[in-house]
Design a protein around this motif. Structure first.
Motif, PDB file in Angstrom:
ATOM      1  N   GLN A 163      -2.154 -10.517   7.086  1.00 28.91           N
ATOM      2  CA  GLN A 163      -1.198  -9.521   6.623  1.00 28.91           C
ATOM      3  C   GLN A 163      -1.859  -8.141   6.557  1.00 28.91           C
ATOM      4  OE1 GLN A 163       0.589 -10.425   2.824  1.00 28.91           O
ATOM      5  NE2 GLN A 163       1.414  -8.364   2.576  1.00 28.91           N
ATOM      6  N   ALA A 164      -3.106  -8.097   6.057  1.00 26.11           N
ATOM      7  CA  ALA A 164      -3.828  -6.829   5.971  1.00 26.11           C
ATOM      8  C   ALA A 164      -4.091  -6.249   7.353  1.00 26.11           C
ATOM      9  CB  ALA A 164      -5.151  -7.029   5.226  1.00 26.11           C
ATOM     10  N   GLU A 165      -4.417  -7.104   8.311  1.00 22.32           N
ATOM     11  CA  GLU A 165      -4.646  -6.638   9.677  1.00 22.32           C
ATOM     12  C   GLU A 165      -3.385  -6.003  10.250  1.00 22.32           C
ATOM     13  OE1 GLU A 165      -5.872 -10.190  11.586  1.00 22.32           O
ATOM     14  OE2 GLU A 165      -7.918 -10.099  10.835  1.00 22.32           O
ATOM     15  N   ALA A 166      -2.235  -6.633  10.002  1.00 20.52           N
ATOM     16  CA  ALA A 166      -0.965  -6.093  10.480  1.00 20.52           C
ATOM     17  C   ALA A 166      -0.651  -4.766   9.793  1.00 20.52           C
ATOM     18  CB  ALA A 166       0.159  -7.099  10.232  1.00 20.52           C
ATOM     19  N   LEU A 171      -0.154   1.133   9.779  1.00 18.53           N
ATOM     20  CA  LEU A 171      -0.560   2.390   9.158  1.00 18.53           C
ATOM     21  C   LEU A 171      -1.185   3.340  10.179  1.00 18.53           C
ATOM     22  CD1 LEU A 171      -0.490   3.607   6.331  1.00 18.53           C
ATOM     23  CD2 LEU A 171      -2.816   2.752   5.977  1.00 18.53           C
ATOM     24  N   ILE A 172      -2.007   2.805  11.058  1.00 18.74           N
ATOM     25  CA  ILE A 172      -2.622   3.629  12.102  1.00 18.74           C
ATOM     26  C   ILE A 172      -1.547   4.200  13.018  1.00 18.74           C
ATOM     27  CG2 ILE A 172      -4.059   3.513  14.188  1.00 18.74           C
ATOM     28  CD1 ILE A 172      -5.812   1.477  12.625  1.00 18.74           C
ATOM     29  N   ASP A 173      -0.567   3.377  13.365  1.00 18.98           N
ATOM     30  CA  ASP A 173       0.540   3.855  14.210  1.00 18.98           C
ATOM     31  C   ASP A 173       1.325   4.965  13.512  1.00 18.98           C
ATOM     32  OD1 ASP A 173      -0.185   2.043  16.156  1.00 18.98           O
ATOM     33  OD2 ASP A 173       1.332   0.556  15.608  1.00 18.98           O
ATOM     34  N   GLN A 174       1.546   4.805  12.203  1.00 19.00           N
ATOM     35  CA  GLN A 174       2.276   5.823  11.449  1.00 19.00           C
ATOM     36  C   GLN A 174       1.506   7.140  11.403  1.00 19.00           C
ATOM     37  OE1 GLN A 174       2.856   3.975   7.643  1.00 19.00           O
ATOM     38  NE2 GLN A 174       4.668   2.807   8.291  1.00 19.00           N
ATOM     39  N   LEU A 200      -6.143  -0.149   1.458  1.00 17.72           N
ATOM     40  CA  LEU A 200      -6.624  -1.173   2.379  1.00 17.72           C
ATOM     41  C   LEU A 200      -8.154  -1.189   2.440  1.00 17.72           C
ATOM     42  CD1 LEU A 200      -4.022  -0.891   5.290  1.00 17.72           C
ATOM     43  CD2 LEU A 200      -4.348  -2.823   3.726  1.00 17.72           C
ATOM     44  N   ILE A 201      -8.764  -0.009   2.381  1.00 19.82           N
ATOM     45  CA  ILE A 201     -10.226   0.054   2.333  1.00 19.82           C
ATOM     46  C   ILE A 201     -10.739  -0.627   1.072  1.00 19.82           C
ATOM     47  CG2 ILE A 201     -12.217   1.606   2.107  1.00 19.82           C
ATOM     48  CD1 ILE A 201     -10.676   3.610   3.845  1.00 19.82           C
ATOM     49  N   GLN A 202     -10.028  -0.384  -0.055  1.00 17.68           N
ATOM     50  CA  GLN A 202     -10.398  -1.007  -1.324  1.00 17.68           C
ATOM     51  C   GLN A 202     -10.316  -2.528  -1.222  1.00 17.68           C
ATOM     52  OE1 GLN A 202     -11.516   0.491  -3.989  1.00 17.68           O
ATOM     53  NE2 GLN A 202     -11.378  -1.065  -5.588  1.00 17.68           N
ATOM     54  N   GLN A 203      -9.296  -3.022  -0.538  1.00 18.62           N
ATOM     55  CA  GLN A 203      -9.169  -4.466  -0.338  1.00 18.62           C
ATOM     56  C   GLN A 203     -10.352  -5.015   0.443  1.00 18.62           C
ATOM     57  OE1 GLN A 203      -5.432  -6.156   1.052  1.00 18.62           O
ATOM     58  NE2 GLN A 203      -4.318  -4.345   0.346  1.00 18.62           N
ATOM     59  N   PHE A 204     -10.753  -4.258   1.462  1.00 19.21           N
ATOM     60  CA  PHE A 204     -11.862  -4.702   2.312  1.00 19.21           C
ATOM     61  C   PHE A 204     -13.185  -4.716   1.562  1.00 19.21           C
ATOM     62  CE2 PHE A 204     -15.339  -3.109   5.095  1.00 19.21           C
ATOM     63  CZ  PHE A 204     -15.597  -4.306   5.747  1.00 19.21           C
ATOM     64  N   THR A 205     -13.487  -3.618   0.847  1.00 21.49           N
ATOM     65  CA  THR A 205     -14.783  -3.494   0.186  1.00 21.49           C
ATOM     66  C   THR A 205     -14.833  -4.209  -1.155  1.00 21.49           C
ATOM     67  OG1 THR A 205     -14.183  -1.449  -0.974  1.00 21.49           O
ATOM     68  CG2 THR A 205     -15.101  -1.230   1.259  1.00 21.49           C
ATOM     69  N   GLY A 206     -13.650  -4.495  -1.721  1.00 24.76           N
ATOM     70  CA  GLY A 206     -13.636  -5.095  -3.048  1.00 24.76           C
ATOM     71  C   GLY A 206     -14.151  -4.152  -4.117  1.00 24.76           C
ATOM     72  N   GLY A 207     -14.156  -2.845  -3.806  1.00 21.81           N
ATOM     73  CA  GLY A 207     -14.650  -1.860  -4.763  1.00 21.81           C
ATOM     74  C   GLY A 207     -16.162  -1.757  -4.798  1.00 21.81           C
ATOM     75  N   ASP A 208     -16.847  -2.468  -3.893  1.00 23.80           N
ATOM     76  CA  ASP A 208     -18.306  -2.438  -3.855  1.00 23.80           C
ATOM     77  C   ASP A 208     -18.777  -1.152  -3.173  1.00 23.80           C
ATOM     78  OD1 ASP A 208     -20.996  -3.031  -2.351  1.00 23.80           O
ATOM     79  OD2 ASP A 208     -20.887  -4.526  -3.941  1.00 23.80           O
TER      80      ASP A 208
END
Length: 256
Positions: A163-166, A171-174, A200-208
């Motif tokens: 879902q995140a990939e989609a 978002l990139i298209d927008q 989405l970046i936050q989801q990827f990094t987990g806030g690390d």
């Protein structure tokens, strides 16, 4: 196993191969010295060149190194006639399922695996790009960070990841559409996109902060197009940078 159908024949000097793959000249010379990978072709003037089979072998070496094999173990594996390029790709695919940040490399490996089992033509450029991406990931993410990302992937689950990939692609298209329209980066429409982008970046990094820093370093040093494997071009990255700069309190980590 069908015979490989190579759609492109290449001959590369050691410097050219290093530049295209990210494997250093020093490392290639070492592999040559220990008999792991040696240039198999020569010019009329006697210069040694890497050919198609050498590049395919290098891709196997790089993949096996990422999987934790020692050089001696890799030598043993590659010397076994029954240990094919397809076997290495499948091993690498299994490992990549554990890492959320390697989905594009996983997709490329799936394509190669399918081609290796069919009579479909395989481009040597595909193998060169696989080597480059594999080295780039190891260059910027520590083993500890990769372990963190693996744990995060398991916590999120496959459905959430897809879902995140989609969402990323949408978002990139927008953002690209707004850029083409000449939208002001500070506009309300772009600030909505910025908020989703950072989420989405936050989801990827987990806030690390360490993983965020590694991600940012990869984009800064490799460039947006290389780091994102073509998803984000430099022009779009610049546009998003302006939009983020217009957001109060932005941390400026606007990478995919």
């Amino acid at each position: 196993m069908p015979e490989r159908n190579i759609s492109q024949r290449v001959s590369m000097k050691v410097g050219e191969l290093a530049q295209q793959t990210g494997v250093s000249v020093r490392t290639l010379h070492h592999y040559d010295k220990i008999g792991l990978l040696s240039p198999s072709r020569r010019t009329e003037a006697g210069y040694r060149l890497y050919g198609d089979d050498d590049i395919i072998r290098l891709q196997q070496i790089v993949s096996l190194r990422q999987l934790g094999f020692s050089l001696a173990q890799i030598q043993d594996c590659l010397n076994q006639n029954e240990f094919s390029p397809h076997d290495v790709v499948q091993l690498h695919l299994s490992k990549l399922k554990e890492h959320i940040e390697l989905q594009q490399l996983y997709a490329r490996l799936e394509i190669i695996a399918s081609q290796l089992q069919s009579t479909e033509a395989i481009s040597i450029q595909d193998f060169l790009q696989l080597i480059e991406v594999t080295n780039m990931i190891e260059k910027y993410y520590t083993p500890e960070q990769q372990a963190q990302l693996q744990a995060r992937r398991e916590a999120l689950g496959e459905e959430h990841i897809h879902q995140a990939e989609a969402e990323w692609q949408t978002l990139i298209d927008q953002a690209r559409t707004e850029m083409a329209k000449g939208t002001n980066p500070a506009s309300e429409a772009m600030q909505v996109i910025v908020q989703k982008w950072q989420s989405l970046i936050q989801q990827f990094t987990g806030g690390d902060s360490g993983i965020a820093s590694s991600l940012q370093s990869m984009y800064q040093q490799e460039g947006a197009e290389v780091a994102s494997r073509g998803m984000v071009d430099p022009e779009l990255m610049e546009f998003m940078g302006k939009a983020m700069a217009a957001t109060k309190g932005s941390d400026h980590t606007g990478q995919v």
